[in-house]
Design a protein around this motif. Structure first.
Motif, PDB file in Angstrom:
ATOM      1  N   ASP A   1      18.583  28.272   0.145  1.00 19.66           N
ATOM      2  CA  ASP A   1      19.455  29.358  -0.310  1.00 19.66           C
ATOM      3  C   ASP A   1      20.057  30.065   0.907  1.00 19.66           C
ATOM      4  OD1 ASP A   1      19.255  29.455  -3.226  1.00 19.66           O
ATOM      5  OD2 ASP A   1      17.130  29.834  -2.862  1.00 19.66           O
TER       6      ASP A   1
ATOM      7  N   SER B   1      15.316  34.525 -11.441  1.00 19.80           N
ATOM      8  CA  SER B   1      15.489  33.064 -11.615  1.00 19.80           C
ATOM      9  C   SER B   1      16.931  32.633 -11.394  1.00 19.80           C
ATOM     10  CB  SER B   1      15.041  32.524 -12.981  1.00 19.80           C
ATOM     11  OG  SER B   1      13.705  32.841 -13.232  1.00 19.80           O
TER      12      SER B   1
ATOM     13  N   ARG C   1      23.701  28.594  -2.867  1.00 16.76           N
ATOM     14  CA  ARG C   1      22.848  27.491  -2.393  1.00 16.76           C
ATOM     15  C   ARG C   1      23.593  26.673  -1.349  1.00 16.76           C
ATOM     16  NH1 ARG C   1      17.787  26.772  -3.898  1.00 16.76           N
ATOM     17  NH2 ARG C   1      18.054  24.720  -3.033  1.00 16.76           N
TER      18      ARG C   1
ATOM     19  N   ARG D   1      14.796  40.453  -8.681  1.00 15.03           N
ATOM     20  CA  ARG D   1      13.955  39.871  -7.630  1.00 15.03           C
ATOM     21  C   ARG D   1      14.350  38.413  -7.449  1.00 15.03           C
ATOM     22  NH1 ARG D   1      12.606  35.434  -9.775  1.00 15.03           N
ATOM     23  NH2 ARG D   1      11.620  35.466 -11.772  1.00 15.03           N
ATOM     24  N   TYR D   2      13.852  37.802  -6.367  1.00 15.52           N
ATOM     25  CA  TYR D   2      14.203  36.422  -6.038  1.00 15.52           C
ATOM     26  C   TYR D   2      12.946  35.587  -5.828  1.00 15.52           C
ATOM     27  CZ  TYR D   2      15.115  32.597  -2.759  1.00 15.52           C
ATOM     28  OH  TYR D   2      15.134  31.371  -2.130  1.00 15.52           O
ATOM     29  N   GLY D   3      12.954  34.386  -6.376  1.00 13.41           N
ATOM     30  CA  GLY D   3      11.814  33.493  -6.161  1.00 13.41           C
ATOM     31  C   GLY D   3      12.230  32.050  -6.249  1.00 13.41           C
ATOM     32  N   MET D   4      11.249  31.186  -6.140  1.00 16.49           N
ATOM     33  CA  MET D   4      11.484  29.735  -6.189  1.00 16.49           C
ATOM     34  C   MET D   4      10.155  29.071  -6.500  1.00 16.49           C
ATOM     35  SD  MET D   4      13.212  27.586  -3.112  1.00 16.49           S
ATOM     36  CE  MET D   4      13.823  25.919  -3.368  1.00 16.49           C
ATOM     37  N   THR D   5      10.183  27.957  -7.187  1.00 19.94           N
ATOM     38  CA  THR D   5       8.929  27.304  -7.578  1.00 19.94           C
ATOM     39  C   THR D   5       8.015  27.093  -6.368  1.00 19.94           C
ATOM     40  OG1 THR D   5      10.157  26.222  -9.332  1.00 19.94           O
ATOM     41  CG2 THR D   5       8.001  25.299  -8.813  1.00 19.94           C
TER      42      THR D   5
ATOM     43  N   THR E   1       9.827  20.436 -10.442  1.00 21.31           N
ATOM     44  CA  THR E   1      11.081  21.128 -10.143  1.00 21.31           C
ATOM     45  C   THR E   1      12.121  20.106  -9.707  1.00 21.31           C
ATOM     46  OG1 THR E   1      12.028  22.980  -8.894  1.00 21.31           O
ATOM     47  CG2 THR E   1      10.553  21.543  -7.678  1.00 21.31           C
TER      48      THR E   1
HETATM   49  P1  AMP Z   1      13.446  27.130  -9.288  1.00 25.17           P
HETATM   50  O1  AMP Z   1      13.394  25.967  -8.418  1.00 25.17           O
HETATM   51  O2  AMP Z   1      13.665  26.811 -10.703  1.00 25.17           O
HETATM   52  O3  AMP Z   1      12.239  27.859  -8.990  1.00 25.17           O
HETATM   53  O4  AMP Z   1      14.682  27.990  -8.869  1.00 25.17           O
HETATM   54  C1  AMP Z   1      14.704  28.702  -7.671  1.00 25.17           C
HETATM   55  C2  AMP Z   1      16.109  29.067  -7.334  1.00 25.17           C
HETATM   56  O5  AMP Z   1      16.614  30.037  -8.254  1.00 25.17           O
HETATM   57  C3  AMP Z   1      16.233  29.731  -5.991  1.00 25.17           C
HETATM   58  O6  AMP Z   1      16.218  28.791  -4.932  1.00 25.17           O
HETATM   59  C4  AMP Z   1      17.568  30.447  -6.137  1.00 25.17           C
HETATM   60  O7  AMP Z   1      18.636  29.566  -5.888  1.00 25.17           O
HETATM   61  C5  AMP Z   1      17.574  30.847  -7.610  1.00 25.17           C
HETATM   62  N1  AMP Z   1      17.213  32.257  -7.805  1.00 25.17           N
HETATM   63  C6  AMP Z   1      16.052  32.788  -8.208  1.00 25.17           C
HETATM   64  N2  AMP Z   1      16.150  34.134  -8.312  1.00 25.17           N
HETATM   65  C7  AMP Z   1      17.409  34.460  -7.954  1.00 25.17           C
HETATM   66  C8  AMP Z   1      18.139  35.670  -7.858  1.00 25.17           C
HETATM   67  N3  AMP Z   1      17.607  36.841  -8.185  1.00 25.17           N
HETATM   68  N4  AMP Z   1      19.415  35.606  -7.426  1.00 25.17           N
HETATM   69  C9  AMP Z   1      19.995  34.434  -7.118  1.00 25.17           C
HETATM   70  N5  AMP Z   1      19.352  33.246  -7.202  1.00 25.17           N
HETATM   71  C10 AMP Z   1      18.085  33.255  -7.621  1.00 25.17           C
END
Ligand code: AMP
Ligand code: MCA
Length: 489
Positions: free
Chosen positions: A375, A271, A390, A293-297, A147
């Motif tokens: 975030d 994402s 962010r 939904r919201y997530g992160m690696t 990532t």
């Molecule tokens: P990644 O590192 O590729 O996993 O990206 C994770 C980042 O994607 C998070 O820290 C957020 O900034 C962003 N993200 C994921 N889902 C959402 C969402 N539903 N709304 C806004 N940002 C999101």
């Protein structure tokens, strides 16, 4: 034992995977994965990172499970990665084996003796059936996903089998996965969204996953029109592109697609932030209210709008099962007041184990056991979380991919005729954000885009360039990124 693999014996001859090459049962998947595990055992590959490079499909999953069964850590490489990036993954991970699809060998021909290469067929033929496979502990490393962060180069995010299993069980519970589910996967298989949320969740629950090597709006429309799918998950850019495709169809084609979508039970977006117009338009097109939904690696999924109940536009809902969440001030103390923004912190068995070979960065990412997401979020009085953006403007989200501005700047600065540069994100209706680069140097744009082509994957390439004599800087000499943005107006 590895729960997702163990479960598969229960599903026997049910269909696990459908890809461009055929239809595969759970029994076949487990059997092929075991053969691969035995081959890796035979080669004495144990408790190591193993890179694998396959298009999304049956062989990808069989190899991934084989790596797991042999007690090794699976490190997916994407077909869009350049040889340059693959070199970095090899060097950073210290992997000694790369399992590569025959059709992708052109991406690895440059590799010298620093890594052994094997393909699927070779491993399947190396029968070491008498070998025993090791007992894999829950705390053993399962998956490493690269990532981009606020430091230059991508970091390997390592999760254990227990963490992976908890992520899968969390989503299985929240979204009520069933063995009768059937999902179409069009996402890349080197990120959590495609790997865990779609493929692992489907296979853990005895469902069927249809795997397409890349997104194609017409194929998605056709599969949804079939009425066979029950689930779909994608990034906002994909929903935007599906809407654009819908608008080009004639009435009969639209009707067929819409009819098929009536048998679907859930469509998820994540994402990146889902723009309100996309949510509203997709509702009209599909009849479905997207679940955001919201997530992160580093944490898997943390927050989700409810499966049942109000899916509130512009929010990402509530904490998922097995996940603790808080909004914190600069000192890490919880902000309890509704509507007050702060940094989102996450804790739980879904949260990653470590950045590979980076103990200091791992330690710095946590405060008192809470992972600092970077975030900014706020919570409403009735508990819905909203992501506001962010903390760092050096993290770009384009097409659902996370991209580090610093990583791109480092690549640009390695060009002998570039003396300074600044990479920023510009808002974009289709991609969420697009990458823009301001350059000081004696180089033509056409030359530069050509030069960049083999340096990094297509989704990391800057889409806008401006060539200037100097960059805006403050009195301390620091580049003023908000002012760089004005250079593109
Ligand atoms: P990644 O590192 O590729 O996993 O990206 C994770 C980042 O994607 C998070 O820290 C957020 O900034 C962003 N993200 C994921 N889902 C959402 C969402 N539903 N709304 C806004 N940002 C999101
Ligand atoms: C491609 N193009 C772009 C970009 N990417 N233009 C601007 N910005 C971009 N980012 C251009 C290409 O150069 C090409 O231009 C045209 O668009 C089509 O390119 P192609 O690669 O074929 O695009 P696509 O196949 O339509 O890809 C769009 C996509 C893809 C399917 C949305 O970006 C994608 O798969 N994104 C998903 C990423 C993902 O899974 N993220 C999850 C991370 P031309 O036509 O001129 O040649 S995990 C995560 O974030 C956490 C855990 C979470 O919460 O999920």
């Amino acid at each position: 034992m590895i729960p997702i693999v163990q479960n598969s014996s229960e599903f026997g001859d049910a269909t696990a995977i459908i890809d461009n090459s055929g239809t595969y049962t759970y029994n076949h998947l487990r059997q092929q994965a075991l053969i691969i595990a035995h081959a890796l055992e035979g080669r004495k590959i144990a408790a190591q990172p193993v890179l694998y490079l396959f298009p999304s499909g049956f062989q990808y999953v069989a190899v991934q499970w084989g790596i797991w069964l042999s007690g090794n850590m699976a490190v997916p490489v994407h077909t869009a990665h350049t040889p340059h990036e693959i070199d970095y993954f090899i060097e950073d991970s210290g992997a000694t084996l790369l399992i590569c699809d025959k059709t992708l060998k052109h991406l690895t021909t440059h590799l010298k003796n620093n890594i052994v290469q094997a393909d699927f067929e070779e491993l399947i033929q190396e029968s070491h059936h008498n070998k025993r496979i090791p007992r894999v502990k829950p705390e053993s490393n399962a998956l490493m996903i690269y990532t981009s962060g606020t430091t230059g180069k991508p970091k390997g995010v390592v999760i254990s089998h227990e963490q992976l299993d908890t992520q899968i069980r969390s989503l299985s519970k929240a979204w009520e996965w069933k063995s009768s589910d059937r999902i179409l996967n069009v996402l890349p298989m080197h990120h959590v969204h495609g790997v865990v949320n779609i493929t692992c969740c489907a296979l853990y629950n005895g469902a069927t996953v249809e795997m397409q090597p890349q997104f194609d709006a017409a194929c998605v429309a056709e599969r949804m029109a079939s009425g066979q799918l029950t689930l779909f998950m994608a990034v906002p850019t994909i929903y935007h592109k599906l809407i654009q495709h819908f608008e080009k169809l004639n009435n009969e084609e639209r009707h067929q697609w819409q009819h098929g979508m009536k048998s679907m039970r859930l469509m998820v977006s994540g994402s990146a932030a889902l723009p309100m117009p996309t949510l509203a338009r997709w509702k009209v097109v599909s009849g479905h209210t997207l679940l955001e939904r919201y997530g992160m690696t580093e944490i898997g999924m943390a927050l989700s709008n409810p499966l049942h109940g109000e899916r509130r536009a512009g929010t990402v809902g509530f904490p998922l099962p097995f996940v603790e969440v808080k909004i914190a001030d600069e000192s890490g103390n919880e902000i309890k007041d509704a509507g007050t923004p702060g940094e989102l912190y996450v804790k739980g068995k879904t949260v990653f184990k470590q950045y590979w070979n980076k103990p200091e960065e791992t330690a710095n990412a946590f405060v008192d056991g809470w992972f600092k997401t970077g975030d900014v979020a706020e919570k409403s009085s009735d508990g819905y979380f909203k992501i506001l953006g962010r903390k760092s403007s050096d993290i770009i989200k384009s097409g659902g991919y996370k991209i580090s501005a610093l990583e791109i700047e480092n690549v640009l600065l390695s060009h002998e005729r570039i003396s300074e540069c600044a990479v920023i994100a510009l808002p974009d209706v289709v991609w969420g954000e697009t990458i823009a680069a301001a350059i000081v140097g004696n180089v033509l744009q056409s030359e530069l885009t050509e030069w960049l082509r083999d340096k990094m994957a297509g989704y990391k390439q800057p889409r806008h360039f401006v060539f200037v004599k100097q960059l805006p800087r403050n009195a301390m000499g620091k580049i003023l990124k908000p002012e760089v943005r004005n250079l593109f107006k």
